[in-house]
Design a protein around this motif. Structure first.
Motif, PDB file in Angstrom:
ATOM      1  N   PRO A 187      26.509  -5.906  45.672  1.00 38.16           N
ATOM      2  CA  PRO A 187      25.726  -6.808  46.527  1.00 38.16           C
ATOM      3  C   PRO A 187      24.767  -6.065  47.449  1.00 38.16           C
ATOM      4  CG  PRO A 187      27.971  -7.577  46.428  1.00 38.16           C
ATOM      5  CD  PRO A 187      27.944  -6.260  45.694  1.00 38.16           C
ATOM      6  N   GLU A 188      25.183  -4.917  47.934  1.00 40.55           N
ATOM      7  CA  GLU A 188      24.343  -4.153  48.863  1.00 40.55           C
ATOM      8  C   GLU A 188      23.059  -3.694  48.186  1.00 40.55           C
ATOM      9  OE1 GLU A 188      27.547  -3.596  48.298  1.00 40.55           O
ATOM     10  OE2 GLU A 188      28.310  -4.556  50.111  1.00 40.55           O
ATOM     11  N   SER A 189      23.048  -3.654  46.879  1.00 38.45           N
ATOM     12  CA  SER A 189      21.842  -3.227  46.180  1.00 38.45           C
ATOM     13  C   SER A 189      20.695  -4.182  46.470  1.00 38.45           C
ATOM     14  CB  SER A 189      22.073  -3.182  44.663  1.00 38.45           C
ATOM     15  OG  SER A 189      23.253  -2.490  44.352  1.00 38.45           O
ATOM     16  N   GLY A 190      21.034  -5.425  46.866  1.00 37.16           N
ATOM     17  CA  GLY A 190      20.025  -6.446  47.122  1.00 37.16           C
ATOM     18  C   GLY A 190      18.969  -5.985  48.107  1.00 37.16           C
ATOM     19  N   ASP A 191      19.418  -5.260  49.119  1.00 43.79           N
ATOM     20  CA  ASP A 191      18.496  -4.815  50.155  1.00 43.79           C
ATOM     21  C   ASP A 191      17.439  -3.873  49.616  1.00 43.79           C
ATOM     22  OD1 ASP A 191      19.972  -6.222  52.017  1.00 43.79           O
ATOM     23  OD2 ASP A 191      21.369  -4.549  52.290  1.00 43.79           O
TER      24      ASP A 191
ATOM     25  N   ILE B  73      26.075  -8.048  39.096  1.00 45.42           N
ATOM     26  CA  ILE B  73      26.317  -7.728  40.497  1.00 45.42           C
ATOM     27  C   ILE B  73      27.834  -7.727  40.637  1.00 45.42           C
ATOM     28  CG2 ILE B  73      25.883  -8.344  42.905  1.00 45.42           C
ATOM     29  CD1 ILE B  73      23.268  -8.004  41.533  1.00 45.42           C
TER      30      ILE B  73
ATOM     31  N   ARG C 175      22.455 -13.431  47.170  1.00 43.27           N
ATOM     32  CA  ARG C 175      21.091 -13.026  47.506  1.00 43.27           C
ATOM     33  C   ARG C 175      20.633 -11.886  46.590  1.00 43.27           C
ATOM     34  NH1 ARG C 175      19.702  -9.371  51.172  1.00 43.27           N
ATOM     35  NH2 ARG C 175      17.441  -9.174  51.076  1.00 43.27           N
ATOM     36  N   ALA C 176      21.520 -10.910  46.397  1.00 44.39           N
ATOM     37  CA  ALA C 176      21.169  -9.797  45.515  1.00 44.39           C
ATOM     38  C   ALA C 176      20.817 -10.310  44.127  1.00 44.39           C
ATOM     39  CB  ALA C 176      22.331  -8.808  45.438  1.00 44.39           C
TER      40      ALA C 176
ATOM     41  N   GLY D   5      26.428 -11.016  50.420  1.00 41.19           N
ATOM     42  CA  GLY D   5      25.087 -10.743  49.908  1.00 41.19           C
ATOM     43  C   GLY D   5      24.959 -10.793  48.402  1.00 41.19           C
TER      44      GLY D   5
ATOM     45  N   ILE E 220      16.520  -3.592  46.223  1.00 38.10           N
ATOM     46  CA  ILE E 220      16.092  -3.798  44.842  1.00 38.10           C
ATOM     47  C   ILE E 220      14.589  -3.591  44.690  1.00 38.10           C
ATOM     48  CG2 ILE E 220      15.678  -5.637  43.139  1.00 38.10           C
ATOM     49  CD1 ILE E 220      18.632  -6.357  43.473  1.00 38.10           C
TER      50      ILE E 220
END
Lengths: 310, 310
Positions: B164-168, B186, B196-197, B193, B170
Motif C-alpha cells: 500500500p505504501e507504494s501508492g505514494d 497490492i 488508494r494505491a 492506503g 507510484i
C-alpha cells in the motif's frame, strides 16, 4: 574547437561531452587527441544507498576543495541526485553555491534503465573533464545493482556513504559495499546508533585481513558540514597512498585496457552479427520445431562465420 | 541418466540443474537432448521491491495450483527469499508445506553480485524443469536493477507485487515495474492506503494506452491467503490471452533466439580474445605513454584479427 576547449571554454566542453556521451565519431576523435592530457585528475567515486545523503556530501566536499583553489568536475549518475534534477527543489537550491561556481563543472548522466548503473561513457567523460584541467572529478552513483563494481573501476578513491540505521544490517549488508569502500562515512551521524554503526562497520572491515590500506570509518553530518574536513583529509591520504604504491598508474592502465577491450568486442560483434543476422530467424524456427538443437544452431552459425572469411 | 530424469527422479533433476548452472558441457548435451520436451510449462515471473511479500505470494499461489494437481517448479533468484534460505527462520517454517511437497521442485540460484539480477542460466533451468514435466515454473526475483527486464524475457506472465505504501510513490516509481507487469498485486492490503494505491496504479496503467491486455490490479493479503484465488484466475486468463494471440510462441522463439545469440557471441569473443590477449599489455602501455591513441590500439587489434585469418 579543441583550441577553445583547452582555453577552458565551458560551452565547448559541454559540447565535447555530449559528443562523447552520444558516441559520435567526432567525440572519439577529440578524445583521442586529448588523451595526452588525461591522467592528472583525482577520480573520486561516491556511492551508497538511496537517502544516505550522497549529494550533500558531494556538495560539501566540493565546496571545501574549491576553497583550496582546486577545479572540480562532478558527474552525477544517480537518477535521484539533485545534480541530475531528480530531487526536491529544496535540495537543488541548497546545491546552488556549487552549481553556479565557474570552477565547478557539473554533468548529469542518463543512467541505463532503473539499475542506476554507471553509463558506459562515464569514464570517457571523466577523461574529458580530466583533459579540461579539472584537479578532481567526483562521480556520484546510486549504490544499487552493478554500479558498485563499476564505480571501483572508474574511480581512484571510492567513498561509501551509509546512515546510522545501516548498523543493524551491516552483517547482512550487501557485501559489495563493504568490499569497495576506500573510505566509509556514517552520515546523518546525529541520529541514534551512529557510533554503534561505526564500530560494527570497523569490526567487519577488520575481518577483511591485512590490506595495506585500512579503510577509515568517519562520522559526518553533511547538512551541517560536520566531519567533512576529515573526510577530505582522508581522501587526500588515500590518493597519496595510491601514488606511493603505483596504484594510480595501475588503475589508469586497467581503465585503458577495458576501454580497448570493450571497443574491440563491439567491433568484432557488430561485424559478426551483421553477417549471420539474416539467417537467424530460420535457425530459431528450426530449433523451435526441434529439427536441430540450440547447440547445433550455434555450431552452424560459428562455422558459417569462419568459413566465410577463410 | 536421462532415462531416470524422464521417470521423474528428483535427485537426477537436481544434478542436471547443477550441471546446467555450472555451464558444464554435459549439462548442455542433456539440455539439447531434452529440448523436444520443452514448451509445456507456464513460466510465471514474480518481482517487486524487497519486503513486499513476494515469497509468501509464491507460496500461496503454488499451494493453490497444487490443489488442482499441477506440478510446479520454483526458481528463487532473490537473495532475500526464504526459498533461498536468506530470510528469517519463521518465514522458512511457514514455507515448509510447499518445501516438503514432492510435486514441487524448488531451486534457489546464486545471483550475480548484489544486483539481484537473474542468472544467465535461469532460462536454461526453466527449460530443465519444463522438460521434467512441470506444469508451471514460478521465478521469483528481487525487483531491483536489471532484473525487471530480464524477468519479462524469462517469463510468460509477470506479476508485480507492491505494498500500500507504494501508492505514494507510484508516480515517481521506477517506470520499469509499471511497464513489465502483466498483473499487479497490492499485497498487505490490510494496511492503510491499499485502495488508494490500487486506484493510483490503475490510473497510471490507463495512461499506457490501448494494449489488448489491460493489466489487472488486485488486492491481496498473502499471509492470510486473501485474494490468491483471484490472482491465480488472472494468471490463467493471461496465459489464455497469450495463447490466443500467438504470444506464447513468439516469447518462446525470442528466448531461443537470445540463447543462440548469447552462445554465438561468447564463442566468437572467446576465440578472438585468446588471439589478441598476449598483445594487449603492450598496446595498453603504448596508449598510457600516448605513443598511440586508444582508437589506434583498437584498429591495430581488429586489423590483426582480420589479417591472421585471411
Amino acid at each position: 574547437m579543441i583550441e577553445n576547449f583547452l582555453k577552458g571554454d565551458r560551452l565547448v566542453a559541454a559540447r565535447v561531452i555530449s559528443m562523447v556521451e552520444n558516441d559520435l565519431p567526432e567525440g572519439r576523435e577529440i578524445l583521442d587527441s586529448l588523451y595526452g592530457r588525461v591522467g592528472g585528475a583525482h577520480r573520486i567515486g561516491i556511492t551508497g544507498p538511496p537517502g544516505a545523503g550522497k549529494s550533500t556530501i558531494v556538495d560539501q566536499v566540493v565546496l571545501r576543495l574549491r576553497k583550496d583553489g582546486l577545479h572540480i568536475g562532478i558527474i552525477a549518475a544517480d537518477p535521484s541526485s539533485p545534480f541530475t534534477g531528480g530531487a526536491f527543489l529544496g535540495d537543488r537550491i541548497r546545491m546552488a553555491d556549487v552549481a553556479t561556481d565557474d570552477g565547478v563543472f557539473i554533468r548529469s548522466l542518463a543512467t541505463r534503465g532503473n539499475s542506476g548503473g554507471l553509463p558506459r561513457t562515464a569514464e570517457d567523460i571523466c577523461d574529458v573533464l580530466d583533459a579540461f584541467g579539472k584537479d578532481a572529478v567526483v562521480i556520484e552513483t546510486a549504490g544499487v545493482g552493478q554500479t558498485e563494481f563499476e564505480i571501483v573501476h572508474a574511480a581512484d578513491t571510492t567513498i561509501v556513504v551509509l546512515v546510522p540505521e545501516s548498523g543493524d544490517s551491516i552483517q547482512a549488508m550487501k557485501a559489495g559495499l563493504m568490499e569497495i569502500g576506500d573510505i566509509f562515512c556514517i552520515n546523518k551521524a546525529d541520529r541514534e546508533g551512529a557510533d554503534r554503526a561505526a564500530s560494527v562497520l570497523r569490526e567487519s572491515l577488520e575481518l577483511k585481513g591485512e590490506a595495506s590500506w585500512k579503510p577509515p570509518v568517519l562520522l559526518t553530518i553533511a547538512t551541517e558540514g560536520a566531519g567533512i574536513a576529515e573526510l577530505v583529509d582522508r581522501v587526500r591520504d588515500h590518493r597519496k597512498y595510491l601514488a606511493e604504491h603505483g596504484l594510480l598508474e595501475s588503475k589508469r592502465k586497467a581503465r585503458i585496457e577495458s576501454k580497448i577491450v570493450t571497443a574491440v568486442r563491439e567491433r568484432i560483434w557488430n561485424r559478426a552479427y551483421q553477417r549471420f543476422e539474416q539467417d537467424l530467424p530460420s535457425k530459431v524456427e528450426r530449433v523451435y520445431l526441434t529439427r536441430i538443437t540450440p547447440t547445433e544452431a550455434v555450431e552452424e552459425i560459428v562455422e558459417g562465420l569462419g568459413a566465410e572469411r577463410s
